[in-house]
Scaffold this motif. Structure first.
Motif, mmCIF file in Angstrom:
data_model
loop_
_atom_site.group_PDB
_atom_site.id
_atom_site.type_symbol
_atom_site.label_atom_id
_atom_site.label_comp_id
_atom_site.label_asym_id
_atom_site.label_seq_id
_atom_site.Cartn_x
_atom_site.Cartn_y
_atom_site.Cartn_z
ATOM 1 N N ARG A 1 110.171 104.530 55.864
ATOM 2 C CA ARG A 1 111.424 104.117 55.239
ATOM 3 C C ARG A 1 111.604 104.673 53.822
ATOM 4 O O ARG A 1 112.553 104.298 53.143
ATOM 5 C CB ARG A 1 111.521 102.590 55.200
ATOM 6 N N LEU A 2 110.765 105.552 53.382
ATOM 7 C CA LEU A 2 110.938 106.132 52.056
ATOM 8 C C LEU A 2 112.010 107.225 52.110
ATOM 9 O O LEU A 2 112.060 108.022 53.044
ATOM 10 C CB LEU A 2 109.624 106.709 51.554
ATOM 11 N N PHE A 3 112.865 107.270 51.089
ATOM 12 C CA PHE A 3 113.955 108.250 51.070
ATOM 13 C C PHE A 3 113.463 109.660 50.771
ATOM 14 O O PHE A 3 114.077 110.636 51.176
ATOM 15 C CB PHE A 3 115.018 107.827 50.046
ATOM 16 N N THR A 4 112.383 109.769 50.019
ATOM 17 C CA THR A 4 111.764 111.076 49.784
ATOM 18 C C THR A 4 110.298 110.950 50.176
ATOM 19 O O THR A 4 109.793 109.858 50.392
ATOM 20 C CB THR A 4 111.864 111.506 48.311
ATOM 21 N N GLY A 5 109.616 112.074 50.244
ATOM 22 C CA GLY A 5 108.210 112.037 50.623
ATOM 23 C C GLY A 5 107.247 111.913 49.465
ATOM 24 O O GLY A 5 106.038 111.871 49.663
ATOM 25 N N ARG A 6 107.771 111.816 48.244
ATOM 26 C CA ARG A 6 106.900 111.865 47.067
ATOM 27 C C ARG A 6 105.894 110.723 47.053
ATOM 28 O O ARG A 6 104.698 110.939 46.825
ATOM 29 C CB ARG A 6 107.755 111.842 45.795
ATOM 30 N N ALA A 7 106.368 109.498 47.269
ATOM 31 C CA ALA A 7 105.463 108.350 47.205
ATOM 32 C C ALA A 7 104.434 108.395 48.330
ATOM 33 O O ALA A 7 103.276 107.995 48.142
ATOM 34 C CB ALA A 7 106.253 107.045 47.264
ATOM 35 N N ASN A 8 104.841 108.876 49.500
ATOM 36 C CA ASN A 8 103.874 109.048 50.584
ATOM 37 C C ASN A 8 102.798 110.055 50.201
ATOM 38 O O ASN A 8 101.610 109.842 50.458
ATOM 39 C CB ASN A 8 104.579 109.517 51.853
ATOM 40 N N ARG A 9 103.218 111.162 49.594
ATOM 41 C CA ARG A 9 102.242 112.176 49.187
ATOM 42 C C ARG A 9 101.287 111.635 48.138
ATOM 43 O O ARG A 9 100.084 111.931 48.163
ATOM 44 C CB ARG A 9 102.966 113.427 48.677
ATOM 45 N N GLN A 10 101.817 110.828 47.205
ATOM 46 C CA GLN A 10 100.951 110.208 46.204
ATOM 47 C C GLN A 10 99.913 109.316 46.862
ATOM 48 O O GLN A 10 98.732 109.323 46.493
ATOM 49 C CB GLN A 10 101.780 109.374 45.224
ATOM 50 N N ALA A 11 100.365 108.529 47.823
ATOM 51 C CA ALA A 11 99.457 107.613 48.506
ATOM 52 C C ALA A 11 98.384 108.371 49.274
ATOM 53 O O ALA A 11 97.197 108.017 49.238
ATOM 54 C CB ALA A 11 100.248 106.695 49.439
ATOM 55 N N GLU A 12 98.789 109.434 49.967
ATOM 56 C CA GLU A 12 97.817 110.220 50.727
ATOM 57 C C GLU A 12 96.811 110.905 49.809
ATOM 58 O O GLU A 12 95.605 110.948 50.099
ATOM 59 C CB GLU A 12 98.538 111.252 51.582
ATOM 60 N N ARG A 13 97.307 111.420 48.701
ATOM 61 C CA ARG A 13 96.413 112.077 47.746
ATOM 62 C C ARG A 13 95.419 111.075 47.161
ATOM 63 O O ARG A 13 94.221 111.359 47.047
ATOM 64 C CB ARG A 13 97.244 112.733 46.637
ATOM 65 N N PHE A 14 95.898 109.874 46.824
ATOM 66 C CA PHE A 14 95.025 108.856 46.259
ATOM 67 C C PHE A 14 93.959 108.446 47.279
ATOM 68 O O PHE A 14 92.771 108.354 46.955
ATOM 69 C CB PHE A 14 95.834 107.631 45.833
ATOM 70 N N ALA A 15 94.383 108.189 48.507
ATOM 71 C CA ALA A 15 93.431 107.782 49.537
ATOM 72 C C ALA A 15 92.400 108.873 49.786
ATOM 73 O O ALA A 15 91.201 108.586 49.937
ATOM 74 C CB ALA A 15 94.171 107.439 50.823
ATOM 75 N N GLY A 16 92.849 110.122 49.823
ATOM 76 C CA GLY A 16 91.921 111.222 50.032
ATOM 77 C C GLY A 16 90.930 111.366 48.893
ATOM 78 O O GLY A 16 89.732 111.573 49.111
ATOM 79 N N ASP A 17 91.412 111.257 47.654
ATOM 80 C CA ASP A 17 90.549 111.397 46.482
ATOM 81 C C ASP A 17 89.490 110.301 46.424
ATOM 82 O O ASP A 17 88.410 110.498 45.858
ATOM 83 C CB ASP A 17 91.379 111.366 45.198
ATOM 84 N N HIS A 18 89.811 109.119 46.975
ATOM 85 C CA HIS A 18 88.891 107.975 46.889
ATOM 86 C C HIS A 18 88.271 107.617 48.230
ATOM 87 O O HIS A 18 87.656 106.552 48.362
ATOM 88 C CB HIS A 18 89.628 106.773 46.305
ATOM 89 N N ASP A 19 88.417 108.510 49.198
ATOM 90 C CA ASP A 19 87.797 108.326 50.507
ATOM 91 C C ASP A 19 88.163 106.984 51.126
ATOM 92 O O ASP A 19 87.313 106.273 51.666
ATOM 93 C CB ASP A 19 86.280 108.456 50.391
ATOM 94 N N LEU A 20 89.445 106.639 51.043
ATOM 95 C CA LEU A 20 89.934 105.389 51.608
ATOM 96 C C LEU A 20 90.559 105.627 52.975
ATOM 97 O O LEU A 20 91.232 106.639 53.189
ATOM 98 C CB LEU A 20 90.985 104.765 50.687
ATOM 99 N N PRO A 21 90.372 104.706 53.915
ATOM 100 C CA PRO A 21 91.038 104.832 55.216
ATOM 101 C C PRO A 21 92.554 104.894 55.056
ATOM 102 O O PRO A 21 93.131 104.258 54.158
ATOM 103 C CB PRO A 21 90.608 103.563 55.953
ATOM 104 N N MET A 22 93.201 105.650 55.939
ATOM 105 C CA MET A 22 94.644 105.871 55.856
ATOM 106 C C MET A 22 95.345 105.297 57.082
ATOM 107 O O MET A 22 94.852 105.409 58.201
ATOM 108 C CB MET A 22 94.951 107.365 55.769
ATOM 109 N N THR A 23 96.515 104.702 56.851
ATOM 110 C CA THR A 23 97.344 104.210 57.946
ATOM 111 C C THR A 23 98.779 104.684 57.744
ATOM 112 O O THR A 23 99.151 105.166 56.672
ATOM 113 C CB THR A 23 97.342 102.672 58.034
ATOM 114 N N ALA A 24 99.572 104.498 58.805
ATOM 115 C CA ALA A 24 101.014 104.739 58.747
ATOM 116 C C ALA A 24 101.723 103.498 59.252
ATOM 117 O O ALA A 24 101.126 102.670 59.951
ATOM 118 C CB ALA A 24 101.398 105.940 59.599
#
Length: 225
Positions: free
Chosen positions: A136-159
């Motif tokens: 439901r995000l209008f742009t992908g920026r916040a999603n990209r931030q979340a994915e980058r943060f999770a990747g940098d901190h080795d956190l599990p990812m969901t959608a």
């Protein structure tokens, strides 16, 4: 791999529209394996949906979207209400004490009660998983931030589709490599990071309709009849 919807709302949410049966029918129709109904600060519809899910060939995952003092937190696998208004840390502690899994939805979208603006990065890392794709995000920026943060901190990812109408269930799914086809098996896999995300953005006009409908329902619920 199981296809799982981890973020959907029923009519019990102030901004939701449809009965749980419609959400379950949609999940079945689009070929999902499991569904979590995550109403805002409510759990009754989710418990009912989890109990009915088997009739639709689905695994039902009970849960809710908790309004912590810092923002929204998904509590998955719980069967008791987590009260709104607790601090972020208290909310995570309460979810853990109930045997649940804490997933942070749209963390970098402050306009939609994302927590990142109000907590430290160390606190964000304390979650069990991060929702890195919210449809439901209008742009992908916040999603990209979340994915980058999770990747940098080795956190599990969901959608999550963050569906507020039944038709949007399944827009964004978490593919889960679960050892058992059960709520417990799915959530164990999420915590272990045995996930991948697949999704497409909710059409902008539907997001606007959902937002507008939610505002109307919330205002109506506040009127003294």
């Amino acid at each position: 791999m199981l296809s799982v919807e981890l973020h959907a709302h029923s009519e019990l949410s102030y901004d939701g529209r449809d009965q749980i049966e419609l959400l379950l029918e949609q999940a079945e129709a689009v070929g999902l394996d499991a569904l979590a109904v995550t109403d805002h600060d409510e759990i009754d519809a989710s418990l009912e949906a989890a109990a009915l899910a088997e009739e639709y060939g689905l695994v039902g995952i009970p849960g809710m979207e908790v309004s912590s003092a810092a923002g929204h937190v998904l509590a998955l696998g719980i069967e008791e209400l987590v009260p709104a208004g607790l601090s972020y840390d208290e909310t995570l502690d309460r979810i853990a004490s109930l045997g649940g899994v804490a997933v942070i939805p749209h963390p970098f979208q402050s306009s939609r009660h994302g927590v990142a603006a109000h907590i430290s990065r160390g606190q964000l890392v304390a979650a069990d998983a991060i929702e890195v794709y919210n449809s439901r995000l209008f742009t992908g920026r916040a999603n990209r931030q979340a994915e980058r943060f999770a990747g940098d901190h080795d956190l599990p990812m969901t959608a999550g589709s963050d569906a507020h109408i039944a038709e949007m269930v399944g827009q964004a799914i978490t593919e889960v490599d679960a050892y058992h086809r059960s709520a417990e098996g799915i959530l164990d896999a999420v915590v272990d990071g045995r996930t991948s995300v697949v999704g497409k953005r909710t059409p902008w006009f539907i997001s606007v309709q959902q937002f507008g409908g939610g505002v109307k329902r919330r205002l109506a619920s506040m009127l003294p009849w």
